[in-house]
Design an enzyme around this catalytic site. Structure first.
Site, PDB file in Angstrom:
ATOM      1  N   ALA A  51      -2.200   4.854  -1.682  1.00 35.88           N
ATOM      2  CA  ALA A  51      -0.895   4.430  -2.189  1.00 35.88           C
ATOM      3  C   ALA A  51      -0.626   5.054  -3.549  1.00 35.88           C
ATOM      4  O   ALA A  51       0.500   5.451  -3.851  1.00 35.88           O
ATOM      5  CB  ALA A  51      -0.832   2.905  -2.276  1.00 35.88           C
TER       6      ALA A  51
ATOM      7  N   ASN B  86      -8.766 -16.816  -8.097  1.00 41.44           N
ATOM      8  CA  ASN B  86      -9.569 -16.845  -9.332  1.00 41.44           C
ATOM      9  C   ASN B  86      -8.945 -15.983 -10.421  1.00 41.44           C
ATOM     10  O   ASN B  86      -9.416 -15.944 -11.545  1.00 41.44           O
ATOM     11  CB  ASN B  86     -11.017 -16.383  -9.061  1.00 41.44           C
ATOM     12  CG  ASN B  86     -11.152 -14.869  -8.979  1.00 41.44           C
ATOM     13  OD1 ASN B  86     -10.289 -14.182  -8.421  1.00 41.44           O
ATOM     14  ND2 ASN B  86     -12.213 -14.331  -9.553  1.00 41.44           N
TER      15      ASN B  86
ATOM     16  N   CYS C 224      -0.840  14.625 -13.847  1.00 41.41           N
ATOM     17  CA  CYS C 224      -0.417  13.676 -12.828  1.00 41.41           C
ATOM     18  C   CYS C 224      -1.670  13.059 -12.205  1.00 41.41           C
ATOM     19  O   CYS C 224      -2.785  13.434 -12.563  1.00 41.41           O
ATOM     20  CB  CYS C 224       0.452  14.348 -11.756  1.00 41.41           C
ATOM     21  SG  CYS C 224      -0.465  15.187 -10.443  1.00 41.41           S
TER      22      CYS C 224
ATOM     23  N   CYS D 263     -25.249  12.168  11.820  1.00 42.68           N
ATOM     24  CA  CYS D 263     -26.577  11.946  12.393  1.00 42.68           C
ATOM     25  C   CYS D 263     -27.307  10.809  11.693  1.00 42.68           C
ATOM     26  O   CYS D 263     -28.090  10.089  12.313  1.00 42.68           O
ATOM     27  CB  CYS D 263     -27.399  13.231  12.337  1.00 42.68           C
ATOM     28  SG  CYS D 263     -26.707  14.505  13.412  1.00 42.68           S
TER      29      CYS D 263
ATOM     30  N   ASP E  90      -4.495  -1.096  -5.453  1.00 37.53           N
ATOM     31  CA  ASP E  90      -5.943  -1.165  -5.293  1.00 37.53           C
ATOM     32  C   ASP E  90      -6.452  -0.103  -4.329  1.00 37.53           C
ATOM     33  O   ASP E  90      -7.557  -0.221  -3.812  1.00 37.53           O
ATOM     34  CB  ASP E  90      -6.364  -2.546  -4.807  1.00 37.53           C
ATOM     35  CG  ASP E  90      -5.749  -2.873  -3.449  1.00 37.53           C
ATOM     36  OD1 ASP E  90      -5.999  -3.971  -2.929  1.00 37.53           O
ATOM     37  OD2 ASP E  90      -5.007  -2.022  -2.904  1.00 37.53           O
TER      38      ASP E  90
ATOM     39  N   LYS F  44       2.742 -12.071  -1.357  1.00 32.13           N
ATOM     40  CA  LYS F  44       2.484 -12.044  -2.796  1.00 32.13           C
ATOM     41  C   LYS F  44       3.725 -11.719  -3.610  1.00 32.13           C
ATOM     42  O   LYS F  44       4.011 -12.363  -4.626  1.00 32.13           O
ATOM     43  CB  LYS F  44       1.408 -10.993  -3.102  1.00 32.13           C
ATOM     44  CG  LYS F  44       0.038 -11.388  -2.626  1.00 32.13           C
ATOM     45  CD  LYS F  44      -1.011 -10.398  -3.102  1.00 32.13           C
ATOM     46  CE  LYS F  44      -2.379 -10.849  -2.619  1.00 32.13           C
ATOM     47  NZ  LYS F  44      -3.456 -10.008  -3.113  1.00 32.13           N
TER      48      LYS F  44
ATOM     49  N   CYS G  23       1.525  18.533  -8.876  1.00 34.67           N
ATOM     50  CA  CYS G  23       2.580  18.545  -9.884  1.00 34.67           C
ATOM     51  C   CYS G  23       3.010  19.948 -10.296  1.00 34.67           C
ATOM     52  O   CYS G  23       4.029  20.094 -10.965  1.00 34.67           O
ATOM     53  CB  CYS G  23       2.224  17.666 -11.089  1.00 34.67           C
ATOM     54  SG  CYS G  23       0.953  18.318 -12.188  1.00 34.67           S
TER      55      CYS G  23
END
Lengths: 311, 640
Positions: free
Chosen positions: B125, B62, B162, B178, B121, B76, B435
């Site tokens: 990463a 989509n 950063c 719990c 996403d 991909k 950084c």
């Protein structure tokens, strides 16, 4: 809505899952049953149409019998060398069809018969009066260089649903509240003649981006001037701004220079921003969710500013 | 090749040339990635490498417009790069189907690029790429979208904030153990239980007992002990998978006997609605009368108790069948995938059953999928807008016009006049743990020969001979959460780097321990050494050990003085370089801590090291360390 009354199939549910989770089944269903006409093929047309086809509109009609030129190839990515000379609308329709076989896409040979069309989008060419007279909602948009604009005319009464969250003070839980609203839109003629409340540049800047007046001027520029020299375009803009009676220096020289450098060019990233925003406005109009911009949106890609205002 | 006359007219010849020669890395070829690759290749960029691990799924189509149905299941990155090659024959564009965290993509690999663009996403990463870009001294354009919202920013080490200068709010809420295991009160609790406990224990990777070295207090001690026993018992039940009684024994344990155990704890239910046990036989006979078809359950409506039972039985059998089981009891495992219908329906069914047990509202399979799979709604338009903004900034970065770069947001609120807005890039956080570091490259010719001791000796030598290392005698060497060396700990000196797991691509942090004696600001900034092989030019005569990159270190400002009563972050989750452990700062109200959601290997991290790290990022005052093992699933994208 229009001609079809298709129900969302299981296959469509799977394909459109990620967007149905955003705007709901009802909106998707409205999209499924709508018919949109695009007049004029530029890079921003490719962008907006791509987004709408992916989104699953019912029918897309494209009108632009102009032949594809070498310059078009720089930014209109669906066209390549083998397409030079062929009509833009026909080639674009073929390319877009690959994106989503569920959408009915075709090039149309004339603008006379627009039966069943729910919305007309004119790109870079002013045909606005025509649509209003026929009682059809319309949009005028363009993207050139780093800039772009969108003008929306949803006629005298556009009914839509606004969703808001209301928190129950006792339980602390918030629930979604939907309210039905109606918005009124000006015609393009009215908008370009609209008197802008006087006052100093500072007060005006709170309501309007200077860019909107420049874009209005460009939107009213007829084809003869467009085809003329950069100087003529520049002069036309200056004359239009003067007629608007804006405060001295409200539209700065730096902005005018940048607009001039961008005029007559195309730049895919900015066309993508404008095309994306344009497609989103179309979706609002069709799904009746949230108020479509009323009535101008302008974009300056150098500073990433996309501002809506009413003129 | 497409011409770029218009690009030159808009940006000038100089910029156009820079654009055409710039080497770009695009990480991610999904929603933002497809749009980004199209925009880059149509804006004059000629050298592009795209890395993405994923394959194409129907639900991508989509918005990921470079892919069509015929590409489903293909990688991909490959399909996307092929598409832009079709748009631009002659472009120097390459694809890699790989995880950007692989050791191949070390500092040397990253430093071949002039610019990196993230189209990711997940937080993990992004953190990784942020760190490597800092280490390789390569600018990074970061992005994210969720529904109608999106943002873009530019990260350049030493000049801008950063990615980790400010802690990101943890998108996915974590719950106290719990709540999940004993006292759920919302559908999400049941879903988390079904997915991260029940499904994981039965079908997931075989785990040792939960490695919970929890700081137990008097109240929950007994409860936690019971829960551990229950987990062990459930794991044992997994061994019964081959038998036809499998569904029954599992059901009777989790929906009957475990519930009975809970009911016996009267205090727990003083102010709560107590749970009800379910009866297997009763439900089985009721299911016989129903015309519910577990092969195609309705996804948009709630299930009745009987239907949920039927779906549970059906999916439990299917999942059991999918797993191999040999005599030694070793078996494969299935990790939860929201697009795996059996797994999703199992989780939905058992979450639904649990909701009935505890009197909680039901959710449809459609809704459960979103919660269990952390689905972020996504559309074409937002991605198109964000990618467009990224490319304009990319042109500015490569043509050395950083002053024109900014953070840009796309929003949706139709009441506000600005739907696309920008703000100036922020300066780095002066106490950032990522950084505020001096990133250098440690080149080792042979990791199996060079020992940690060699590295430490080399550092000591450089400290004496080089003015720009700023390290003294008293240093510590740390990798992730492990202390490798300090004055009191020399056990690893004789071990080779390879033995210690110090491979190419890893980073070790070297810090001065005698901070009171440090005169230079640089001395207070830890050194991070990226482990790499020898320089290509030196291949024939590589040096055993070399440290380089001093000239690329930016200036650091002195640390601001600590404020005496700086508040301790409330329930914040602090991720360190090693994601195997999350250390939580316990807030003084003793409020909700973290739940164990997964079972992972836990490396040793001493409380001392944890406190030092907290102090590093500006946390002062009293902090108690609670230990939880947390792993990350695919995570949500940006925060608003």
């Amino acid at each position: 809505m229009s001609q079809h009354n298709r129900v969302i199939s299981k296959e469509e549910e799977a394909l459109y899952d990620r967007q149905i989770r955003l705007w709901g089944m009802e909106a998707q269903s409205r999209l499924r049953n709508c018919s949109i006409l695009f007049v004029g093929v530029k890079t921003v047309t490719l962008e907006a149409c791509k987004n709408l086809v992916l989104g699953g509109i019912g029918r897309l009609s494209i009108y632009d019998p102009q032949p594809i030129t070498k310059l078009d190839l720089e930014t209109q990515y669906y066209f390549n060398e083998s397409h030079i000379g062929q009509p833009k609308d026909k080639v674009l329709a073929e390319k877009l069809a690959v994106l989503n076989p569920l959408v009915d896409i075709s090039a149309v040979s004339s603008l006379d018969d627009i039966a069943g069309v729910d919305l007309v989008v004119s790109i870079g060419r002013q045909t606005m009066g025509e649509w209003r007279r026929k009682g059809v909602k319309s949009i005028l948009a363009d993207a050139f260089g780093l800039f772009g604009y969108i003008f929306v005319d949803c006629l005298d009464s556009h009914e839509y649903i606004e969703e808001g969250r209301v928190k129950d003070p006792k339980t602390g839980e918030s629930e979604v509240v939907r309210s039905s609203k109606v918005a009124t839109y000006k015609s393009f003629e009215e908008s370009v003649k609209a008197k802008v409340a006087g006052g100093n540049a500072l007060r005006l800047a709170r309501k309007y981006s200077p860019l909107v007046f420049v874009c209005q001027a460009l939107a009213t520029m007829d084809e003869r001037v467009q085809a003329d020299s950069k100087l003529a375009v520049s002069q036309f803009i200056k004359d239009s701004l003067e007629q608007r009676e804006l405060p001295q220096g409200f539209v700065g020289d730096e902005l005018l220079e940048r607009v001039q450098a961008s005029w007559g060019t195309e730049f895919v990233p900015s066309a993508a921003v404008v095309g994306g925003t344009l497609a989103q406005e179309v979706l609002k109009i069709i799904t009746l969710k949230d108020m479509p911009a009323n009535n101008w949106f302008t974009y300056d890609g150098l500073v990433s500013e996309g501002i809506a205002c009413t003129l | 090749m497409r011409t770029t006359e218009q690009l030159t007219r808009i940006f000038g010849q100089e910029a156009a040339t820079r654009v055409s020669t710039a080497r770009l890395l695009v990480v991610g070829a999904g929603g933002i990635g497809c749009e980004l690759l199209k925009d880059l290749s149509m804006s004059g960029f000629q050298h592009i490498e795209a890395v993405d691990l994923d394959t194409i799924d129907l639900s991508n189509l989509n918005r990921q417009f470079l892919f069509q149905r015929r590409h489903i299941k293909r990688p991909k990155s490959e399909v996307a790069i092929q598409a832009i090659r079709d748009f631009n024959p002659g472009i120097d564009a390459h694809a890699r189907q790989a995880n950007i965290k692989e050791p191949t993509f070390d500092v040397d690999w990253f430093s071949q690029f002039d610019l990196v663009l993230n189209a990711l996403d997940n937080l993990e990463a992004r953190r990784h790429v942020n760190t490597v870009c800092l280490a390789a001294h390569v600018p990074l354009i970061e992005s994210g979208t969720a529904g109608y919202l999106g943002q873009v920013t530019v990260i350049k080490g030493g000049e801008t904030e950063c990615f980790e200068c400010h802690p990101k709010p943890v998108e996915r809420k974590t719950f106290p153990i719990c709540t999940i295991r004993s006292t759920p009160s919302a559908p999400i609790h049941c879903i988390v239980w079904a997915k991260n406990y029940l499904f994981a224990q039965l079908f997931g990777e075989r785990q040792d007992d939960e490695d919970m070295t929890a700081e137990e207090d008097a109240e929950n001690m007994e409860e936690l002990k019971q829960l551990r026993e229950e987990s062990t018992a459930l794991a044992k039940l997994a061994e019964a998978m081959g038998s036809p009684e499998f569904a029954r024994v599992v059901f009777e344990k989790v929906f009957s006997s475990d519930i009975a155990r809970l009911l016996s704890m009267a205090d727990m239910w003083k102010h709560r609605q107590p749970p009800t046990q379910l009866d297997y036989d009763e439900l089985e006979s009721a299911a016989l009368d129903s015309d519910f078809d577990p092969m195609s359950p309705g996804t948009h409506s709630a299930m009745s108790l009987t239907d949920a039972f039927a779906l549970f039985k059906y999916t439990a059998a299917r999942l059991a069948q999918r797993l191999d089981s040999d005599e030694q009891g070793t078996r494969g495992s299935i990790s939860f995938d929201k697009d795996d219908e059996d797994a999703l329906n199992f989780v939905a069914a058992t979450a639904s059953l649990r909701s009935y047990v505890f009197g909680i509202d039901q959710t449809s399979i459609f809704e459960t999928k979103a919660m269990a799979g952390n689905i972020i709604p996504a559309i074409a338009t937002t991605n198109a807008v964000v990618a467009g903004m990224m490319v304009t900034q990319a042109i500015m970065v490569v043509s050395e016009q950083m002053s024109r770069c900014h953070t840009a947001y796309v929003s949706y609120n139709s009441k506000r006049s600005r739907s696309v807005l920008s703000e100036p890039l922020a300066l780095p956080n002066p106490v950032c743990a990522v950084c505020r570091r001096r990133y250098l490259t440690l080149r080792v010719a042979d990791l199996s020969r060079t020992t940690l001791g060699d590295v430490v000796d080399y550092l000591h030598m450089l400290a004496e001979t080089e003015n720009n290392l700023y390290l003294g005698e008293d240093i510590s060497v740390v990798e992730g959460s492990r202390i490798l060396y300090d004055l009191d700990f020399e056990d690893n000196m004789e071990k080779s780097m390879e033995e210690l797991g110090l491979w190419r691509g890893r980073m070790i942090t070297v810090a001065r321990e005698d901070l009171d004696d440090v005169e230079s600001v640089a001395g207070t900034v830890p050194v991070v050494l990226s482990i790499a092989g020898p320089r290509v030019e030196d291949a024939s005569q590589p040096l055993d050990l070399d440290i380089e990159g001093f000239e690329l270190i930016p200036e650091f400002a002195p640390l601001p003085p600590p404020t005496p009563d700086e508040a301790v972050p409330n329930g914040d989750q602090l991720h360190f370089a090693d994601d195997d452990v999350a250390v939580v700062v316990d807030d003084s109200d003793g409020d909700e801590g973290l739940a164990t959601l997964h079972h992972v290997k836990v490396d040793n991290i001493s409380d001392e090291l944890a406190k030092r790290k907290l102090s590093d990022i500006g946390v002062r005052g009293e902090s108690s360390i609670k230990r939880r093992a947390v792993a990350t699933d695919d995570e949500a994208t940006i925060s608003e």
